[in-house]
Design an enzyme around this catalytic site. Structure first.
Site, PDB file in Angstrom:
ATOM      1  N   GLN A  30       0.720  -8.881  -6.512  1.00 47.02           N
ATOM      2  CA  GLN A  30       0.324 -10.291  -6.656  1.00 47.02           C
ATOM      3  C   GLN A  30       1.180 -11.048  -7.672  1.00 47.02           C
ATOM      4  O   GLN A  30       1.062 -12.264  -7.781  1.00 47.02           O
ATOM      5  CB  GLN A  30      -1.156 -10.391  -7.061  1.00 47.02           C
ATOM      6  CG  GLN A  30      -2.115  -9.992  -5.970  1.00 47.02           C
ATOM      7  CD  GLN A  30      -2.094 -10.920  -4.753  1.00 47.02           C
ATOM      8  OE1 GLN A  30      -1.585 -12.046  -4.799  1.00 47.02           O
ATOM      9  NE2 GLN A  30      -2.635 -10.450  -3.644  1.00 47.02           N
TER      10      GLN A  30
ATOM     11  N   CYS B 145     -19.283  -8.627   3.477  1.00 40.54           N
ATOM     12  CA  CYS B 145     -18.935  -8.972   4.865  1.00 40.54           C
ATOM     13  C   CYS B 145     -17.623  -9.740   5.001  1.00 40.54           C
ATOM     14  O   CYS B 145     -16.695  -9.244   5.606  1.00 40.54           O
ATOM     15  CB  CYS B 145     -20.039  -9.744   5.570  1.00 40.54           C
ATOM     16  SG  CYS B 145     -21.590  -8.861   5.507  1.00 40.54           S
TER      17      CYS B 145
ATOM     18  N   THR C 167       0.833  -1.202   0.000  1.00 37.03           N
ATOM     19  CA  THR C 167       0.000   0.000   0.000  1.00 37.03           C
ATOM     20  C   THR C 167       0.870   1.256   0.000  1.00 37.03           C
ATOM     21  O   THR C 167       0.627   2.195  -0.769  1.00 37.03           O
ATOM     22  CB  THR C 167      -0.925   0.002   1.242  1.00 37.03           C
ATOM     23  OG1 THR C 167      -1.711  -1.199   1.212  1.00 37.03           O
ATOM     24  CG2 THR C 167      -1.834   1.207   1.259  1.00 37.03           C
TER      25      THR C 167
ATOM     26  N   ASN D 135      -5.735  -9.489  -7.807  1.00 36.27           N
ATOM     27  CA  ASN D 135      -5.694 -10.296  -6.592  1.00 36.27           C
ATOM     28  C   ASN D 135      -6.892 -11.228  -6.452  1.00 36.27           C
ATOM     29  O   ASN D 135      -6.810 -12.256  -5.800  1.00 36.27           O
ATOM     30  CB  ASN D 135      -5.593  -9.395  -5.353  1.00 36.27           C
ATOM     31  CG  ASN D 135      -6.498  -8.189  -5.414  1.00 36.27           C
ATOM     32  OD1 ASN D 135      -6.434  -7.401  -6.344  1.00 36.27           O
ATOM     33  ND2 ASN D 135      -7.364  -8.049  -4.429  1.00 36.27           N
TER      34      ASN D 135
HETATM   35  N1  PLP Z   1      -2.043  -4.505  -4.204  1.00 35.62           N
HETATM   36  C1  PLP Z   1      -2.548  -5.726  -4.367  1.00 35.62           C
HETATM   37  C2  PLP Z   1      -2.864  -6.212  -5.750  1.00 35.62           C
HETATM   38  C3  PLP Z   1      -2.792  -6.554  -3.270  1.00 35.62           C
HETATM   39  O1  PLP Z   1      -3.311  -7.771  -3.450  1.00 35.62           O
HETATM   40  C4  PLP Z   1      -2.478  -6.063  -1.976  1.00 35.62           C
HETATM   41  C5  PLP Z   1      -2.768  -6.869  -0.779  1.00 35.62           C
HETATM   42  O2  PLP Z   1      -3.686  -7.673  -0.771  1.00 35.62           O
HETATM   43  C6  PLP Z   1      -1.933  -4.769  -1.862  1.00 35.62           C
HETATM   44  C7  PLP Z   1      -1.730  -4.026  -2.999  1.00 35.62           C
HETATM   45  C8  PLP Z   1      -1.581  -4.183  -0.531  1.00 35.62           C
HETATM   46  O3  PLP Z   1      -0.403  -4.750  -0.033  1.00 35.62           O
HETATM   47  P1  PLP Z   1      -0.058  -4.636   1.532  1.00 35.62           P
HETATM   48  O4  PLP Z   1      -0.969  -5.552   2.250  1.00 35.62           O
HETATM   49  O5  PLP Z   1       1.374  -5.046   1.632  1.00 35.62           O
HETATM   50  O6  PLP Z   1      -0.252  -3.197   1.892  1.00 35.62           O
END
Ligand code: PLP
Length: 388
Positions: free
Chosen positions: A178, A324, A72, A150
Site C-alpha cells: 500500500q 460480508c 501475495t 490497507n
Molecule cells: N498486502 C497488502 C497490504 C494489500 O493491501 C494487498 C492487497 O490488497 C496485498 C498485500 C495483496 O496484494 P495482491 O492483491 O497483489 O496479491
C-alpha cells in the site's frame, strides 16, 4: 451514470501511459524472453529496463528486484525464504493488523510448528514498540511488519524497527504493497532486507508484483522450475505486465510529490466535511501519520454494507470494514485490533483516492453521503434518537 471510484486501496485503474507501453507486448511482440532467437530473446532487455525503473523508485539496485505474480506471492516468498534459510530458528514476529497475504501465511507456518508473536496496535492503529522489544529473542527467524495499513492507512515506523533488527542481525520483511508509489521509500537508507509490492495498487495491471531482496540476504526461491529471474522465481515472465509495472513506477517517481499534496487536499476535504455534516462520526486511525489517499470513517448506528449499497446506487465505490462486504464473515480484524467499538466497526467505510479523482467527485460524495446516513438512521431501530 459515471463511476466515482474511491476504492483505490483495493485496486487502481491502469494508467493510460502504462497501457500504451504494454500493448505491443500483448499483440505483435509475443515472444518468450528466454528464447534463443532474436524475436523472443531480444525482449529480455525490456524486463531489465523495467527492473531498473522499479529499483529507481525504491532506491534499490536492479539485481535486488525479483518480479512475481502479485503482492501475495511476494509476501509468501519473503517469509518462506527466511524460514528455509534459517531452519534452526522458529520464532516469527508480525503484527495483528497485517493483510491476509502475511497474516494467514504466518498462521499456516504456525500450524507447521513455528512460534508467532502478533504485535498489537493502539487505538490509533500505531505499532506497539514496547511489546515488540520484549518479544525479540535469539530464536527470531524473521520480522514482518507492513509499511502502511490497507484499511486505516496508518504508516508504521519501519526505519526504527529496521535499525533495531539490523543491530540484532534479524531478517526484516515489510509488506509495502500500500505504500509503494504513494509515499517516498528509499532503501538506500531504510534498513529493510525484503520488501513486497504489487502492480495493481499503483496503476499497473493485476497479476504482477515484485519482491526486493537486499544484496547479501539469504534467499530461497518459493516457485521452483526454470531459470527465470536468475533462478529466484521460475515461470515464463509476464512480459507485458512487467513492462507496465516499470512504467507505473516511473510515473509514480515523476509525480509523487505533487500527487501527495493533491490527494491530501481532496482526502482532507472529504473527511472534514463528512464529519461536520454527519453526526456521530469518527475517523479510525492516526491522522498524523497515514497514507495521503486513505481515510477510514465510522458512521455510528448504521451498517457499512447498507451505506456501501446506497453509495453503489450513485456509482460511488468504497469498501466497508463490516462483515460480508469485506469478503469474509468476520468484521475487520484491523479495526478490532485497534479496539474500535463494534457499532463503529459495523458502520465503517474506507475511502481511498487516486490521482484520477477530481474535486467535483469529492463534492458529489460530500453532497450525497449525509442524506444516505440520515435516511439509514431513520430506518434503523437504534438510529432515530441519534439524529441531531
Ligand atoms: N498486502 C497488502 C497490504 C494489500 O493491501 C494487498 C492487497 O490488497 C496485498 C498485500 C495483496 O496484494 P495482491 O492483491 O497483489 O496479491
Amino acid at each position: 451514470m459515471n463511476t466515482i471510484y474511491l476504492d483505490n486501496n483495493a485496486t487502481t485503474k491502469i494508467a493510460p501511459e502504462v497501457l500504451d507501453e504494454m500493448l505491443p507486448y500483448l499483440t505483435d511482440l509475443y515472444g518468450n524472453p528466454s528464447s534463443m532467437h532474436t524475436f523472443g530473446g531480444s525482449l529480455h532487455k525490456k524486463i531489465e529496463e523495467a527492473r531498473e525503473k522499479v529499483a529507481t523508485l525504491l532506491g534499490a539496485e536492479p539485481e535486488e528486484i525479483i518480479f512475481t505474480s502479485c503482492g501475495t506471492e511476494s509476501d509468501n516468498t519473503a517469509l518462506m525464504s527466511a524460514v528455509e534459510s534459517y531452519p534452526h530458528k522458529r520464532h516469527i514476529i508480525t503484527t495483528r493488523v497485517e493483510h491476509p497475504a502475511v497474516f494467514n501465511f504466518i498462521k499456516h507456518l504456525a500450524r507447521k510448528g513455528l512460534r508467532v508473536t502478533f504485535i498489537p496496535v493502539d487505538n490509533l492503529g500505531r505499532f506497539d514498540m514496547d511489546t515488540f522489544l520484549k518479544a525479540l529473542d535469539d530464536d527470531v527467524v524473521v520480522v514482518s511488519v507492513m509499511y502502511a495499513n490497507n484499511e486505516s492507512g496508518v504508516i508504521f515506523p519501519i526505519e526504527k524497527i529496521g535499525q533495531i533488527l539490523r543491530e540484532r542481525k534479524i531478517i526484516f520483511h515489510t509488506d509495502a504493497v500500500q505504500a509503494v508509489g504513494k509515499i517516498p521509500i528509499n532503501l538506500k537508507k531504510l534498513p529493510v532486507d525484503m520488501l513486497s509490492l504489487s502492480g495493481h495498487k499503483l496503476h499497473a495491471p493485476k497479476g504482477v508484483g515484485a519482491l526486493y531482496v537486499r544484496r547479501g540476504t539469504r534467499f530461497y526461491p518459493y516457485i521452483i522450475g526454470g531459470h527465470q529471474e536468475n533462478g529466484r522465481r521460475a515461470g515464463t515472465e509476464n512480459l507485458a505486465s512487467i513492462i507496465g509495472l516499470g512504467k507505473a513506477c516511473e510515473l509514480a517517481m515523476k509525480n509523487m510529490e505533487k500527487e501527495i499534496v493533491y490527494l491530501c487536499k481532496l482526502r482532507d476535504k472529504l473527511e472534514k466535511r463528512l464529519i461536520e455534516l454527519c453526526p456521530d462520526t469518527r475517523v479510525n486511525g492516526d491522522r498524523e501519520n497515514r497514507l495521503p489517499n486513505t481515510t477510514n470513517i465510522s458512521f455510528e448506528y448504521v451498517e457499512g454494507e447498507a451505506i456501501l449499497l446506497r453509495l453503489n446506487e450513485y456509482g460511488i465505490c468504497v469498501s466497508s470494514g463490516s462483515a460480508c462486504t469485506s469478503g469474509s464473515l468476520e468484521p475487520s480484524h484491523v479495526l478490532r485490533a485497534m479496539g474500535v467499538p463494534f457499532t463503529a466497526i459495523h458502520g465503517s467505510i474506507r475511502f481511498s483516492l487516486s490521482r484520477y479523482n477530481t474535486e467535483e467527485e469529492i463534492d458529489s460524495v460530500i453532497e450525497i453521503m449525509p442524506k444516505i446516513i440520515k435516511d439509514l438512521r431513520e430506518l434503523s431501530p437504534f438510529g432515530k434518537e441519534k439524529i441531531k
